[in-house]
Design a protein around this motif. Structure first.
Motif, mmCIF file in Angstrom:
data_model
loop_
_atom_site.group_PDB
_atom_site.id
_atom_site.type_symbol
_atom_site.label_atom_id
_atom_site.label_comp_id
_atom_site.label_asym_id
_atom_site.label_seq_id
_atom_site.Cartn_x
_atom_site.Cartn_y
_atom_site.Cartn_z
ATOM 1 N N UNK A 51 0.846 -1.206 0.000
ATOM 2 C CA UNK A 51 0.000 0.000 0.000
ATOM 3 C C UNK A 51 0.877 1.251 0.000
ATOM 4 N N UNK A 52 1.926 1.232 0.811
ATOM 5 C CA UNK A 52 2.829 2.393 0.879
ATOM 6 C C UNK A 52 3.617 2.555 -0.420
ATOM 7 N N UNK A 53 4.167 1.459 -0.929
ATOM 8 C CA UNK A 53 4.998 1.516 -2.139
ATOM 9 C C UNK A 53 4.221 1.991 -3.362
ATOM 10 N N UNK A 54 2.934 1.657 -3.422
ATOM 11 C CA UNK A 54 2.114 2.065 -4.569
ATOM 12 C C UNK A 54 1.318 3.330 -4.275
ATOM 13 N N UNK A 55 1.602 3.967 -3.123
ATOM 14 C CA UNK A 55 0.954 5.228 -2.729
ATOM 15 C C UNK A 55 -0.566 5.129 -2.828
ATOM 16 N N UNK A 56 -1.104 4.048 -2.294
ATOM 17 C CA UNK A 56 -2.552 3.840 -2.323
ATOM 18 C C UNK A 56 -3.167 4.582 -1.144
ATOM 19 N N UNK A 57 -3.991 5.579 -1.467
ATOM 20 C CA UNK A 57 -4.616 6.341 -0.402
ATOM 21 C C UNK A 57 -6.134 6.273 -0.470
ATOM 22 N N UNK A 58 -6.638 5.446 -1.361
ATOM 23 C CA UNK A 58 -8.079 5.247 -1.477
ATOM 24 C C UNK A 58 -8.357 3.956 -2.220
ATOM 25 N N UNK A 59 -9.486 3.345 -1.896
ATOM 26 C CA UNK A 59 -9.870 2.107 -2.584
ATOM 27 C C UNK A 59 -11.307 2.230 -3.049
ATOM 28 N N UNK A 60 -11.732 1.495 -4.060
ATOM 29 C CA UNK A 60 -10.927 0.487 -4.754
ATOM 30 C C UNK A 60 -9.824 1.123 -5.607
ATOM 31 N N UNK A 61 -8.776 0.361 -5.766
ATOM 32 C CA UNK A 61 -7.648 0.778 -6.611
ATOM 33 C C UNK A 61 -7.256 -0.409 -7.470
ATOM 34 N N UNK A 62 -7.036 -0.160 -8.730
ATOM 35 C CA UNK A 62 -6.689 -1.220 -9.670
ATOM 36 C C UNK A 62 -5.350 -0.900 -10.320
ATOM 37 N N UNK A 63 -4.519 -1.925 -10.463
ATOM 38 C CA UNK A 63 -3.165 -1.758 -10.989
ATOM 39 C C UNK A 63 -2.931 -2.862 -12.017
ATOM 40 N N UNK A 64 -2.376 -2.490 -13.171
ATOM 41 C CA UNK A 64 -2.029 -3.494 -14.181
ATOM 42 C C UNK A 64 -0.516 -3.602 -14.264
ATOM 43 N N UNK A 65 -0.028 -4.835 -14.145
ATOM 44 C CA UNK A 65 1.407 -5.125 -14.193
ATOM 45 C C UNK A 65 1.664 -6.038 -15.382
ATOM 46 N N UNK A 66 2.788 -5.814 -16.085
ATOM 47 C CA UNK A 66 3.077 -6.605 -17.283
ATOM 48 C C UNK A 66 3.771 -7.926 -16.939
ATOM 49 N N UNK A 67 4.101 -8.674 -17.976
ATOM 50 C CA UNK A 67 4.671 -10.016 -17.820
ATOM 51 C C UNK A 67 6.060 -10.007 -17.189
ATOM 52 N N UNK A 68 6.716 -8.832 -17.194
ATOM 53 C CA UNK A 68 8.042 -8.704 -16.588
ATOM 54 C C UNK A 68 7.969 -8.185 -15.149
ATOM 55 N N UNK A 69 6.750 -7.896 -14.681
ATOM 56 C CA UNK A 69 6.589 -7.374 -13.324
ATOM 57 C C UNK A 69 6.656 -5.857 -13.252
ATOM 58 N N UNK A 70 6.591 -5.193 -14.416
ATOM 59 C CA UNK A 70 6.628 -3.726 -14.449
ATOM 60 C C UNK A 70 5.205 -3.170 -14.503
ATOM 61 N N UNK A 71 5.030 -2.019 -13.889
ATOM 62 C CA UNK A 71 3.708 -1.388 -13.866
ATOM 63 C C UNK A 71 3.356 -0.847 -15.249
#
Length: 135
Positions: A93-113
Motif C-alpha cells: 500500500x505504501x509503495x504504490x501510494x494507495x490512499x483510497x480504494x478500490x484501486x486497480x493496478x495493471x502489471x506486465x509479464x516482466x513485473x513492471x507497472x
C-alpha cells in the motif's frame, strides 16, 4: 509482495511473472469495492484462459480475516484472493501510494507497472487497456 492466499498458502508477485497481473486493492467494508465485484467477475470470465491473472488484495484489519474469508466464499470471488499483511500500513500500500480504494493496478509479464491507476472493471476503458497490451 507475498501475502496469505485464501487457501492458506502464500502468493508472491514474483510467482506470477510471465503473465499480466490485474490487481484489485479492496476491503470488505468498502461499498464501492463490493460494487465492482460483478464487473470484476465478468471480466475474469471473459479473459479466462488468457495470459492474465486477477489478484484481489484485501487491506482489511488483521482481526477481520474471518470476515474476509466469509465474503470471498459468499460472493464466490474468483482469481487469486490475498490478505495484506498490515492493512493500510502494508509495504504494498505504501509503495504504490494507495490512499483510497478500490484501486486497480495493471502489471506486465516482466513485473513492471503498465498502469498504477488502471480503469475499474466496470469501466469500458479497461478492455481497451487490455487490448492495447495484447490481451
Amino acid at each position: 509482495f507475498e501475502y496469505e492466499n485464501i487457501n492458506g498458502g502464500k502468493t508472491s508477485l514474483e510467482s506470477l511473472k510471465g503473465k499480466f497481473v490485474y490487481i484489485d486493492v479492496w476491503a470488505t467494508w468498502c461499498g464501492p469495492c463490493i460494487g465492482e465485484i460483478p464487473a470484476l467477475k465478468a471480466v475474469e470470465k471473459e479473459y479466462h484462459g488468457k495470459n492474465i491473472e486477477f489478484v484481489s488484495i484485501s487491506i482489511d484489519d488483521k482481526k477481520d480475516v474471518e470476515k474476509w474469508k466469509k465474503m470471498v466464499a459468499d460472493k464466490e470471488l474468483k482469481g487469486i484472493q490475498l490478505f495484506a499483511d498490515n492493512d493500510w500500513k502494508s509495504d504494498f500500500v505504501k509503495n504504490y501510494a494507495i490512499d483510497g480504494i478500490p484501486r486497480f493496478i495493471l502489471i506486465d509479464t516482466e513485473g513492471k507497472i503498465v498502469n498504477a491507476d488502471a480503469p475499474r472493471p466496470s469501466d469500458a476503458k479497461l478492455k481497451d487497456l487490455l487490448k492495447e497490451v495484447g490481451l
